[in-house]
Motif scaffolding. Sequence first.
Motif, PDB file in Angstrom:
ATOM      1  N   ASP A 281      29.888  65.181  25.837  1.00  0.00           N
ATOM      2  CA  ASP A 281      29.988  63.770  26.233  1.00  0.00           C
ATOM      3  C   ASP A 281      28.946  62.989  25.446  1.00  0.00           C
ATOM      4  OD1 ASP A 281      29.857  61.251  27.401  1.00  0.00           O
ATOM      5  OD2 ASP A 281      30.269  62.002  29.409  1.00  0.00           O
ATOM      6  N   ASN A 282      29.428  62.227  24.459  1.00  0.00           N
ATOM      7  CA  ASN A 282      28.527  61.467  23.582  1.00  0.00           C
ATOM      8  C   ASN A 282      27.782  60.356  24.295  1.00  0.00           C
ATOM      9  OD1 ASN A 282      30.333  62.877  21.992  1.00  0.00           O
ATOM     10  ND2 ASN A 282      30.602  61.255  20.498  1.00  0.00           N
ATOM     11  N   TYR A 283      28.335  59.867  25.398  1.00  0.00           N
ATOM     12  CA  TYR A 283      27.866  58.594  25.952  1.00  0.00           C
ATOM     13  C   TYR A 283      26.796  58.756  27.025  1.00  0.00           C
ATOM     14  CZ  TYR A 283      32.232  57.543  23.614  1.00  0.00           C
ATOM     15  OH  TYR A 283      33.230  57.461  22.689  1.00  0.00           O
ATOM     16  N   CYS A 284      26.635  59.954  27.549  1.00  0.00           N
ATOM     17  CA  CYS A 284      25.636  60.185  28.593  1.00  0.00           C
ATOM     18  C   CYS A 284      24.340  60.663  27.962  1.00  0.00           C
ATOM     19  CB  CYS A 284      26.143  61.201  29.609  1.00  0.00           C
ATOM     20  SG  CYS A 284      24.989  61.495  30.971  1.00  0.00           S
ATOM     21  N   THR A 285      23.511  59.718  27.555  1.00  0.00           N
ATOM     22  CA  THR A 285      22.172  60.041  27.069  1.00  0.00           C
ATOM     23  C   THR A 285      21.165  59.620  28.140  1.00  0.00           C
ATOM     24  OG1 THR A 285      21.979  57.893  25.969  1.00  0.00           O
ATOM     25  CG2 THR A 285      22.821  59.723  24.658  1.00  0.00           C
ATOM     26  N   GLN A 286      19.925  60.045  27.977  1.00  0.00           N
ATOM     27  CA  GLN A 286      18.904  59.659  28.943  1.00  0.00           C
ATOM     28  C   GLN A 286      18.645  58.153  28.885  1.00  0.00           C
ATOM     29  OE1 GLN A 286      15.934  61.829  30.600  1.00  0.00           O
ATOM     30  NE2 GLN A 286      15.929  63.492  29.128  1.00  0.00           N
ATOM     31  N   GLY A 287      18.189  57.599  29.991  1.00  0.00           N
ATOM     32  CA  GLY A 287      17.945  56.177  30.074  1.00  0.00           C
ATOM     33  C   GLY A 287      16.813  55.720  29.168  1.00  0.00           C
ATOM     34  N   PHE A 288      16.852  54.437  28.783  1.00  0.00           N
ATOM     35  CA  PHE A 288      15.765  53.841  28.016  1.00  0.00           C
ATOM     36  C   PHE A 288      15.080  52.794  28.884  1.00  0.00           C
ATOM     37  CE2 PHE A 288      19.360  51.061  27.144  1.00  0.00           C
ATOM     38  CZ  PHE A 288      18.814  49.782  27.128  1.00  0.00           C
ATOM     39  N   THR A 289      13.847  52.432  28.531  1.00  0.00           N
ATOM     40  CA  THR A 289      13.049  51.576  29.410  1.00  0.00           C
ATOM     41  C   THR A 289      12.252  50.544  28.631  1.00  0.00           C
ATOM     42  OG1 THR A 289      12.743  53.468  30.896  1.00  0.00           O
ATOM     43  CG2 THR A 289      11.312  51.561  31.245  1.00  0.00           C
ATOM     44  N   TYR A 290      12.427  49.295  28.988  1.00  0.00           N
ATOM     45  CA  TYR A 290      11.499  48.249  28.537  1.00  0.00           C
ATOM     46  C   TYR A 290      10.354  48.198  29.543  1.00  0.00           C
ATOM     47  CZ  TYR A 290      14.489  46.121  24.948  1.00  0.00           C
ATOM     48  OH  TYR A 290      15.213  45.867  23.816  1.00  0.00           O
ATOM     49  N   THR A 291       9.176  48.597  29.117  1.00  0.00           N
ATOM     50  CA  THR A 291       8.025  48.544  30.004  1.00  0.00           C
ATOM     51  C   THR A 291       7.449  47.128  30.044  1.00  0.00           C
ATOM     52  OG1 THR A 291       6.543  49.191  28.204  1.00  0.00           O
ATOM     53  CG2 THR A 291       7.458  50.953  29.547  1.00  0.00           C
ATOM     54  N   ASP A 372      14.296  51.520  34.225  1.00  0.00           N
ATOM     55  CA  ASP A 372      15.155  52.375  33.404  1.00  0.00           C
ATOM     56  C   ASP A 372      16.540  51.738  33.327  1.00  0.00           C
ATOM     57  OD1 ASP A 372      13.203  54.249  33.078  1.00  0.00           O
ATOM     58  OD2 ASP A 372      14.288  55.884  34.033  1.00  0.00           O
ATOM     59  N   TYR A 373      17.131  51.731  32.138  1.00  0.00           N
ATOM     60  CA  TYR A 373      18.524  51.305  32.002  1.00  0.00           C
ATOM     61  C   TYR A 373      19.300  52.519  31.540  1.00  0.00           C
ATOM     62  CZ  TYR A 373      22.396  48.085  31.568  1.00  0.00           C
ATOM     63  OH  TYR A 373      23.594  47.441  31.763  1.00  0.00           O
ATOM     64  N   ARG A 374      20.346  52.913  32.309  1.00  0.00           N
ATOM     65  CA  ARG A 374      20.940  54.226  32.108  1.00  0.00           C
ATOM     66  C   ARG A 374      22.458  54.176  31.973  1.00  0.00           C
ATOM     67  NH1 ARG A 374      18.820  57.792  36.774  1.00  0.00           N
ATOM     68  NH2 ARG A 374      18.793  55.903  38.047  1.00  0.00           N
ATOM     69  N   PRO A 375      22.944  53.564  30.913  1.00  0.00           N
ATOM     70  CA  PRO A 375      24.393  53.515  30.714  1.00  0.00           C
ATOM     71  C   PRO A 375      24.939  54.905  30.387  1.00  0.00           C
ATOM     72  CG  PRO A 375      23.264  52.706  28.763  1.00  0.00           C
ATOM     73  CD  PRO A 375      22.209  52.924  29.805  1.00  0.00           C
ATOM     74  N   GLY A 376      26.226  55.119  30.700  1.00  0.00           N
ATOM     75  CA  GLY A 376      26.803  56.428  30.453  1.00  0.00           C
ATOM     76  C   GLY A 376      28.273  56.409  30.102  1.00  0.00           C
ATOM     77  N   THR A 377      28.771  55.271  29.628  1.00  0.00           N
ATOM     78  CA  THR A 377      30.186  55.184  29.277  1.00  0.00           C
ATOM     79  C   THR A 377      30.336  54.639  27.862  1.00  0.00           C
ATOM     80  OG1 THR A 377      30.613  52.889  29.963  1.00  0.00           O
ATOM     81  CG2 THR A 377      30.611  54.571  31.692  1.00  0.00           C
ATOM     82  N   SER A 378      31.552  54.724  27.338  1.00  0.00           N
ATOM     83  CA  SER A 378      31.820  54.210  25.992  1.00  0.00           C
ATOM     84  C   SER A 378      31.772  52.692  25.949  1.00  0.00           C
ATOM     85  CB  SER A 378      33.187  54.694  25.500  1.00  0.00           C
ATOM     86  OG  SER A 378      34.218  54.210  26.351  1.00  0.00           O
ATOM     87  N   ALA A 567       7.607  69.572  30.898  1.00  0.00           N
ATOM     88  CA  ALA A 567       8.748  69.919  31.738  1.00  0.00           C
ATOM     89  C   ALA A 567      10.032  69.349  31.145  1.00  0.00           C
ATOM     90  CB  ALA A 567       8.536  69.383  33.151  1.00  0.00           C
ATOM     91  N   ILE A 568      11.158  69.952  31.509  1.00  0.00           N
ATOM     92  CA  ILE A 568      12.467  69.394  31.162  1.00  0.00           C
ATOM     93  C   ILE A 568      12.722  68.267  32.156  1.00  0.00           C
ATOM     94  CG2 ILE A 568      14.929  69.888  30.911  1.00  0.00           C
ATOM     95  CD1 ILE A 568      14.156  72.829  30.439  1.00  0.00           C
ATOM     96  N   ASP A 569      12.513  67.051  31.712  1.00  0.00           N
ATOM     97  CA  ASP A 569      12.417  65.882  32.588  1.00  0.00           C
ATOM     98  C   ASP A 569      13.581  64.932  32.328  1.00  0.00           C
ATOM     99  OD1 ASP A 569      11.488  63.926  34.312  1.00  0.00           O
ATOM    100  OD2 ASP A 569      10.134  63.067  32.834  1.00  0.00           O
ATOM    101  N   PHE A 570      14.421  64.726  33.345  1.00  0.00           N
ATOM    102  CA  PHE A 570      15.630  63.931  33.156  1.00  0.00           C
ATOM    103  C   PHE A 570      15.555  62.554  33.810  1.00  0.00           C
ATOM    104  CE2 PHE A 570      18.072  67.737  31.890  1.00  0.00           C
ATOM    105  CZ  PHE A 570      18.816  67.167  30.882  1.00  0.00           C
ATOM    106  N   HIS A 571      16.101  61.571  33.103  1.00  0.00           N
ATOM    107  CA  HIS A 571      16.409  60.252  33.627  1.00  0.00           C
ATOM    108  C   HIS A 571      17.904  60.061  33.342  1.00  0.00           C
ATOM    109  CE1 HIS A 571      12.129  58.571  33.926  1.00  0.00           C
ATOM    110  NE2 HIS A 571      12.005  59.827  33.525  1.00  0.00           N
ATOM    111  N   PRO A 572      18.757  60.663  34.160  1.00  0.00           N
ATOM    112  CA  PRO A 572      20.176  60.800  33.809  1.00  0.00           C
ATOM    113  C   PRO A 572      20.932  59.478  33.720  1.00  0.00           C
ATOM    114  CG  PRO A 572      19.554  62.279  35.602  1.00  0.00           C
ATOM    115  CD  PRO A 572      18.441  61.289  35.440  1.00  0.00           C
ATOM    116  N   CYS A 573      22.016  59.529  32.935  1.00  0.00           N
ATOM    117  CA  CYS A 573      22.910  58.376  32.867  1.00  0.00           C
ATOM    118  C   CYS A 573      23.613  58.194  34.209  1.00  0.00           C
ATOM    119  CB  CYS A 573      23.929  58.567  31.751  1.00  0.00           C
ATOM    120  SG  CYS A 573      25.255  59.738  32.143  1.00  0.00           S
ATOM    121  N   LEU A 574      24.105  56.992  34.434  1.00  0.00           N
ATOM    122  CA  LEU A 574      24.866  56.691  35.645  1.00  0.00           C
ATOM    123  C   LEU A 574      26.363  56.699  35.337  1.00  0.00           C
ATOM    124  CD1 LEU A 574      22.678  53.920  37.329  1.00  0.00           C
ATOM    125  CD2 LEU A 574      22.506  56.404  37.462  1.00  0.00           C
TER     126      LEU A 574
END
Length: 703
Positions: A281-291, A372-378, A567-574
């Motif tokens: 699944d190309n579209y489910c990457t970890q979230g990105f964050t504007y701090t 966190d912004y966590r898109p996960g679709t095309s 650690a293997i640390d996830f901020h999963p896509c939604l």
Amino acid sequence: MQLRQFLTATSFATTTAITTTIVAIAAPVNAAQPPRIDQQIECEILIVGGGLSGTAAAYEGLLAGRTVCMTEITDWVGGQISAQGTSALDERPTQREMLFYDRGYKKLRDRIEEKYGRLNPGGCWVSASCFFPQDGHEILLGLLREAEAEGNGKLNLLFSTVIKDLEITDGQIRSAIAITHTPATGAPPLNTFPLSQIMPEAYRYDNSERFTKTVTKFIPQPPKPDPETGLPVPRPANSPDWYVIEATETGEIVGLADVPYRLGIDPLSPREPSSSSKTADNYCTQGFTYTFAMEATAEPQNHQTPELYAQYAPYYSYELERLASFPFVFTYRRIHTPTPEFFETVDFSFYKEEEAIVVGDISMQNWTWGNDYRPGTSKDNLIYSRDQLQSNGQLNPGGWLGGLRVKTLSEGERISWGYFHWLVSGTTDSRLDKPATTAKPEEEKSQPSIKQPRPNNRFLSGLDSPMGTEHGLSKYPYMREGRRIIGRPSWGNPEGFKIAEIDISRRDYNDEYYKTNLPEDMYRKLRVAIAGLEKAAVISGDLDSAEIPVRARSTIYPDAVGIGHYAIDFHPCLVKYPVETPGNFERPGERRGQGQAYPFQIPLRAMIPQNLDNLIVAGKSVATSHIAAAAYRVHSFEWSSGVAAGTVADFALENAIAPFEMVDDLPRQEPQLEAFQQRLRENGNPISFPDTSIFNEDWEDWK
């Protein structure tokens, strides 16, 4: 400019998204002819991206006496610790206690301590060191200038600069075209506008009302003359004249050069047994964050509601009941406090108390169900896949526009502004508040939301603010995952080299989950893959796979050139589009792969892409799986990978070889690889942790 103006002024670029495959098929790329070339710069090493891996590569290249060119889209070096605002060093306790780091990273830590008189001037609890982002930039810039003088190298550092085009022939990058943007006459200064408004202009040659452009062509520096004859030293016909190092935050050059790569989730396999998908699944990457940064004040502040706040409010949450404390979240990544000495001895539980916050404290915010912004679709994925790039023309000569969906960048900016408003004014929690019913409404009214307003805080914006921007957000989002190359096929890796989940994870694969949920043949192959010294006995049938003990170390690589531990640390896509859809939820199964990891190595094969002999990959774009990438992304790893990239470029130029030639005969002995590894060690850059060997499986005490 006021926050409201930014929220209404942001324009969106529309693109067409289509379902795509994850493997790029490389093809020759010829640079489009720019309208002009304003300057031409010769380099021995061209580094694209001034984050931690790029800075580390430049540092080592300069100490080696090389002519180093480096481009950076913002006007700060340091990436995570500066332009991305995450100036809280992610480290593991044992490695930190031993100070088992590269020489440059140790200097960075020392300079932070020298500047503030302590390593943790913010008194944060997530890290041993939290500090101002601008200081991270200034310290690193100073280290580069020192390395330039000490090694007699030369640094050409171009800020506010992007790579627009590459000339690629015969498996090598021959030149690169870059665009630098500076404020036009009478226009606002840099860092006035957020990235989503900058990108559409930054990658175009023409001047605009906001920016004047300078076009630079980077080319190889001619070989240095022989000191005795004064004549250029001839190089073998296929030996690269220079090296380009990919050190961007999203794998930008990987996408532009069109080398094979992966994006998002890898399919379930014996080496990725915790994958959340049977297919890629190309579209489910970890979230990105504007701090952003916020300051505790003595008096309540007047907080204006950002436009569209109601749209994003259903997203925000403290996430877990044990985390639902404003003082806890505020001090998590506090980067400044007037009383740092007070927080050197407090108990961890104290951070949930009101007294943990002092007036004048400044906190940097980076929260999973916050900014966190966590898109996960095309429809909303941030990093375009290859098919999407091809569809919107970015793989055409001259068509490159950064490879990111600008609308999603803008949405990430909006959700961050909204998160601040939720922290100070919000009265609902999307995940922790109990859903309303009509059974006993009188009881519901007596149960207030876990989220209460905190008006005694102000949002810090302005060019002199911690983030150095008029809008108050970081100059660039904190990226957790980008395009990941597929290494070259080799012995044991017929489909291309990569670091996989089972190479680093401490997960107990005797867990009933794997036996129950994996196909029988896949489970058997998993057991064989983790057998370690017992593998031969399992394959021969002398040992039943069910009797295999759990391997207690990470994979040991003969071509190790760096180290890392996290650690293997996830901020999963939604799952739902858009991200802020009420009731949205994380992709099921994504967090199964997360957890503790053993101290791990960086193999040289993970840094060598297919098809191009003079491109070296550092940082988040090395050849890892989606799960392994969740550990191979933090500060000290990025530095170590950059060290390896800068040093291998110097070594390859010196010995007139290409890096792939140092690993193409593995597992047989590679004398040049061994000489290179020895150079790294002699320079104070470790390639393995203490007592690393196939016979040592005593790693449980590494925290």
